[in-house]
Motif scaffolding. Structure first.
Motif, PDB file in Angstrom:
ATOM      1  N   PRO A  83       0.797  -1.225   0.000  1.00  0.00           N
ATOM      2  CA  PRO A  83       0.000   0.000   0.000  1.00  0.00           C
ATOM      3  C   PRO A  83       0.834   1.282   0.000  1.00  0.00           C
ATOM      4  CG  PRO A  83      -0.369  -1.277   2.012  1.00  0.00           C
ATOM      5  CD  PRO A  83       0.537  -2.075   1.143  1.00  0.00           C
ATOM      6  N   VAL A  84       2.057   1.221   0.492  1.00  0.00           N
ATOM      7  CA  VAL A  84       2.908   2.409   0.561  1.00  0.00           C
ATOM      8  C   VAL A  84       3.838   2.499  -0.649  1.00  0.00           C
ATOM      9  CG1 VAL A  84       4.692   3.592   1.896  1.00  0.00           C
ATOM     10  CG2 VAL A  84       2.816   2.434   3.074  1.00  0.00           C
ATOM     11  N   LEU A  85       4.481   1.387  -0.991  1.00  0.00           N
ATOM     12  CA  LEU A  85       5.504   1.405  -2.039  1.00  0.00           C
ATOM     13  C   LEU A  85       4.966   1.217  -3.451  1.00  0.00           C
ATOM     14  CD1 LEU A  85       8.206  -0.721  -0.204  1.00  0.00           C
ATOM     15  CD2 LEU A  85       8.056   1.772  -0.362  1.00  0.00           C
ATOM     16  N   GLY A  86       3.758   0.711  -3.587  1.00  0.00           N
ATOM     17  CA  GLY A  86       3.212   0.443  -4.905  1.00  0.00           C
ATOM     18  C   GLY A  86       3.374  -1.020  -5.263  1.00  0.00           C
ATOM     19  N   SER A  87       3.463  -1.310  -6.541  1.00  0.00           N
ATOM     20  CA  SER A  87       3.542  -2.689  -7.016  1.00  0.00           C
ATOM     21  C   SER A  87       4.934  -3.015  -7.512  1.00  0.00           C
ATOM     22  CB  SER A  87       2.548  -2.902  -8.152  1.00  0.00           C
ATOM     23  OG  SER A  87       1.242  -2.708  -7.671  1.00  0.00           O
TER      24      SER A  87
END
Length: 117
Positions: A83-87
């Motif tokens: 949720p914080v860093l992305g995919s």
């Protein structure tokens, strides 16, 4: 994704899937790790496993408008979403292998081989 020659790296690249909308407005991703067979990249939204992708550097190191050395094609092998860093996605290259002599990301640091045992 481990190979005999693997590198941590950082460079911004364009990623498109081939759809008309993607070709016109490619997504921006950060190249995180690379080896001759594939790479790992991080971007806002994950692409489904099996998606064919075109990856291209934002800036050609040879200052050409469209340099074939700066373009790679591949297929998304796996992805994880944070949720914080992305995919984070693993992509297997298709059609050719990567070489640091031909295409060198802006920041490149060798990954030490895993110790046996």
């Amino acid at each position: 994704m481990r190979n005999d020659e693997s590198f941590f790296c950082s460079d911004l690249i364009q990623v498109s899937t081939g759809s008309a909308a993607e070709v016109a407005n490619p997504k921006i991703a950060n190249l995180e790790q690379i080896n001759p067979a594939g790479c790992e990249l991080t971007m806002q939204e994950a692409l489904p496993v099996g998606t064919p992708v075109k990856m291209q550097r934002l800036e050609c190191p040879q200052n050409k408008p469209c340099c074939s050395d700066c373009i790679f094609f591949g297929v998304v092998r796996s992805h994880q979403t944070d949720p914080v860093l992305g995919s984070s996605m693993a992509v297997d290259f298709e059609g050719r292998q990567w070489s640091k002599r031909k295409w060198r990301p802006r920041y490149l640091v060798g990954v030490p081989p895993a110790s046996a045992g």
